[in-house]
Write a protein that holds these residues in place. Structure first.
Motif, PDB file in Angstrom:
ATOM      1  N   SER A  78      -7.317   4.070   3.048  1.00 40.27           N
ATOM      2  CA  SER A  78      -7.976   4.714   1.926  1.00 40.27           C
ATOM      3  C   SER A  78      -8.548   3.682   0.952  1.00 40.27           C
ATOM      4  O   SER A  78      -9.665   3.835   0.464  1.00 40.27           O
ATOM      5  CB  SER A  78      -6.967   5.621   1.200  1.00 40.27           C
ATOM      6  OG  SER A  78      -7.512   6.133   0.024  1.00 40.27           O
ATOM      7  N   GLU A  79      -7.783   2.627   0.709  1.00 36.41           N
ATOM      8  CA  GLU A  79      -8.212   1.595  -0.236  1.00 36.41           C
ATOM      9  C   GLU A  79      -9.193   0.585   0.357  1.00 36.41           C
ATOM     10  O   GLU A  79     -10.096   0.128  -0.323  1.00 36.41           O
ATOM     11  CB  GLU A  79      -6.994   0.835  -0.773  1.00 36.41           C
ATOM     12  CG  GLU A  79      -6.140   1.632  -1.705  1.00 36.41           C
ATOM     13  CD  GLU A  79      -4.972   0.837  -2.247  1.00 36.41           C
ATOM     14  OE1 GLU A  79      -5.050  -0.418  -2.286  1.00 36.41           O
ATOM     15  OE2 GLU A  79      -3.964   1.453  -2.645  1.00 36.41           O
ATOM     16  N   ARG A  80      -8.974   0.241   1.626  1.00 34.98           N
ATOM     17  CA  ARG A  80      -9.749  -0.855   2.216  1.00 34.98           C
ATOM     18  C   ARG A  80     -10.740  -0.401   3.273  1.00 34.98           C
ATOM     19  O   ARG A  80     -11.589  -1.179   3.689  1.00 34.98           O
ATOM     20  CB  ARG A  80      -8.801  -1.871   2.857  1.00 34.98           C
ATOM     21  CG  ARG A  80      -7.836  -2.549   1.912  1.00 34.98           C
ATOM     22  CD  ARG A  80      -8.515  -3.713   1.223  1.00 34.98           C
ATOM     23  NE  ARG A  80      -7.613  -4.429   0.372  1.00 34.98           N
ATOM     24  CZ  ARG A  80      -7.204  -5.674   0.610  1.00 34.98           C
ATOM     25  NH1 ARG A  80      -7.576  -6.321   1.676  1.00 34.98           N
ATOM     26  NH2 ARG A  80      -6.384  -6.263  -0.255  1.00 34.98           N
TER      27      ARG A  80
ATOM     28  N   PHE B  85       0.836  -1.200   0.000  1.00 39.01           N
ATOM     29  CA  PHE B  85       0.000   0.000   0.000  1.00 39.01           C
ATOM     30  C   PHE B  85       0.868   1.247   0.000  1.00 39.01           C
ATOM     31  O   PHE B  85       1.255   1.755   1.046  1.00 39.01           O
ATOM     32  CB  PHE B  85      -0.959  -0.026   1.198  1.00 39.01           C
ATOM     33  CG  PHE B  85      -1.879  -1.204   1.151  1.00 39.01           C
ATOM     34  CD1 PHE B  85      -3.078  -1.127   0.469  1.00 39.01           C
ATOM     35  CD2 PHE B  85      -1.511  -2.401   1.739  1.00 39.01           C
ATOM     36  CE1 PHE B  85      -3.912  -2.231   0.382  1.00 39.01           C
ATOM     37  CE2 PHE B  85      -2.338  -3.507   1.666  1.00 39.01           C
ATOM     38  CZ  PHE B  85      -3.547  -3.422   0.987  1.00 39.01           C
ATOM     39  N   GLY B  86       1.219   1.696  -1.188  1.00 34.28           N
ATOM     40  CA  GLY B  86       1.959   2.939  -1.339  1.00 34.28           C
ATOM     41  C   GLY B  86       3.458   2.831  -1.188  1.00 34.28           C
ATOM     42  O   GLY B  86       4.148   3.835  -1.251  1.00 34.28           O
ATOM     43  N   CYS B  87       3.982   1.635  -0.991  1.00 38.30           N
ATOM     44  CA  CYS B  87       5.433   1.494  -0.810  1.00 38.30           C
ATOM     45  C   CYS B  87       6.024   0.510  -1.809  1.00 38.30           C
ATOM     46  O   CYS B  87       7.073  -0.086  -1.558  1.00 38.30           O
ATOM     47  CB  CYS B  87       5.741   1.056   0.616  1.00 38.30           C
ATOM     48  SG  CYS B  87       5.301   2.298   1.843  1.00 38.30           S
TER      49      CYS B  87
ATOM     50  N   SER C  45       2.659   6.345   5.895  1.00 38.22           N
ATOM     51  CA  SER C  45       2.243   6.440   4.502  1.00 38.22           C
ATOM     52  C   SER C  45       1.459   5.203   4.062  1.00 38.22           C
ATOM     53  O   SER C  45       0.392   5.314   3.447  1.00 38.22           O
ATOM     54  CB  SER C  45       3.486   6.628   3.624  1.00 38.22           C
ATOM     55  OG  SER C  45       3.141   6.569   2.262  1.00 38.22           O
ATOM     56  N   CYS C  46       1.980   4.033   4.382  1.00 42.31           N
ATOM     57  CA  CYS C  46       1.340   2.783   3.965  1.00 42.31           C
ATOM     58  C   CYS C  46      -0.003   2.563   4.671  1.00 42.31           C
ATOM     59  O   CYS C  46      -0.967   2.111   4.041  1.00 42.31           O
ATOM     60  CB  CYS C  46       2.262   1.596   4.221  1.00 42.31           C
ATOM     61  SG  CYS C  46       3.728   1.552   3.173  1.00 42.31           S
TER      62      CYS C  46
ATOM     63  N   ALA D 103      -2.020   4.874   5.836  1.00 40.51           N
ATOM     64  CA  ALA D 103      -2.977   5.814   5.256  1.00 40.51           C
ATOM     65  C   ALA D 103      -3.508   5.284   3.934  1.00 40.51           C
ATOM     66  O   ALA D 103      -4.719   5.339   3.663  1.00 40.51           O
ATOM     67  CB  ALA D 103      -2.325   7.190   5.068  1.00 40.51           C
ATOM     68  N   GLN D 104      -2.640   4.739   3.113  1.00 41.53           N
ATOM     69  CA  GLN D 104      -3.056   4.186   1.828  1.00 41.53           C
ATOM     70  C   GLN D 104      -3.933   2.966   2.013  1.00 41.53           C
ATOM     71  O   GLN D 104      -4.951   2.810   1.343  1.00 41.53           O
ATOM     72  CB  GLN D 104      -1.826   3.836   0.984  1.00 41.53           C
ATOM     73  CG  GLN D 104      -2.150   3.373  -0.421  1.00 41.53           C
ATOM     74  CD  GLN D 104      -2.734   4.475  -1.281  1.00 41.53           C
ATOM     75  OE1 GLN D 104      -2.372   5.645  -1.139  1.00 41.53           O
ATOM     76  NE2 GLN D 104      -3.613   4.130  -2.186  1.00 41.53           N
ATOM     77  N   LEU D 105      -3.567   2.088   2.943  1.00 38.36           N
ATOM     78  CA  LEU D 105      -4.362   0.899   3.250  1.00 38.36           C
ATOM     79  C   LEU D 105      -5.781   1.292   3.653  1.00 38.36           C
ATOM     80  O   LEU D 105      -6.765   0.750   3.131  1.00 38.36           O
ATOM     81  CB  LEU D 105      -3.707   0.085   4.370  1.00 38.36           C
ATOM     82  CG  LEU D 105      -4.551  -1.046   4.923  1.00 38.36           C
ATOM     83  CD1 LEU D 105      -4.222  -2.343   4.223  1.00 38.36           C
ATOM     84  CD2 LEU D 105      -4.341  -1.204   6.412  1.00 38.36           C
TER      85      LEU D 105
END
Length: 146
Positions: A143-145, A108-110, A136-137, A139-141
């Motif tokens: 956002s996606e899940r 997730f983003g990395c 960062s990861c 936040a992306q996780l």
């Protein structure tokens, strides 16, 4: 998704940071996801996160000082909607234990990278780098899940 478990090796540095960051972001969004963390190893059960993890988290507005290490159990795979390994070694261990709802945080983003153990860096800088990557990861996780 209603629940997430973050897993590293000892549950005293990376996964408590991920849990703390996720809790902060979830609280800000108000989406009610349950979050926990655990380790694949048993040697730190009951211990607080390591001092550097507590400091780097606090420096970034996250309090993880009350968390205590625990070992992951097979029943966690039914209890949590998503199991998140912090690196490939833990991913492999969790997969061998039977985890099906399993991802690696670095997906997730990395770019799929492992979140490295900060103890492999010289000094406190490793904890800063690992915190930034986890933040960062996560936040992306979410956002996606989330």
């Amino acid at each position: 998704m209603k629940s997430i478990l973050f897993v590293c090796l000892g549950n005293i540095c990376r996964s408590p940071i991920a849990e703390g960051v996720a809790r902060r972001l979830i609280e800000q969004e108000g989406n009610g996801i349950t979050v926990d963390s655990a380790g694949t190893g048993s040697w730190h059960i009951g211990e607080a996160p390591c001092r550097h993890s507590i400091i780097v988290a606090r420096n970034n507005g996250v309090d993880i000082s009350s968390l205590r290490a625990r070992q992951v159990h097979k029943n966690d795979f039914q209890k949590f909607d998503l199991i998140v390994a912090l690196d490939q070694s833990n991913y492999n261990d969790l997969q061998a234990m039977g985890a099906k709802n399993l991802v690696k945080l670095g997906e997730f983003g990395c770019g799929g990278a492992d979140v490295p153990d900060p103890y492999f860096f010289d000094g406190f800088e490793g904890f800063d780098r690992v915190f930034a990557m986890i933040e960062s990861c996560v936040a992306q996780l979410l956002s996606e899940r989330g």
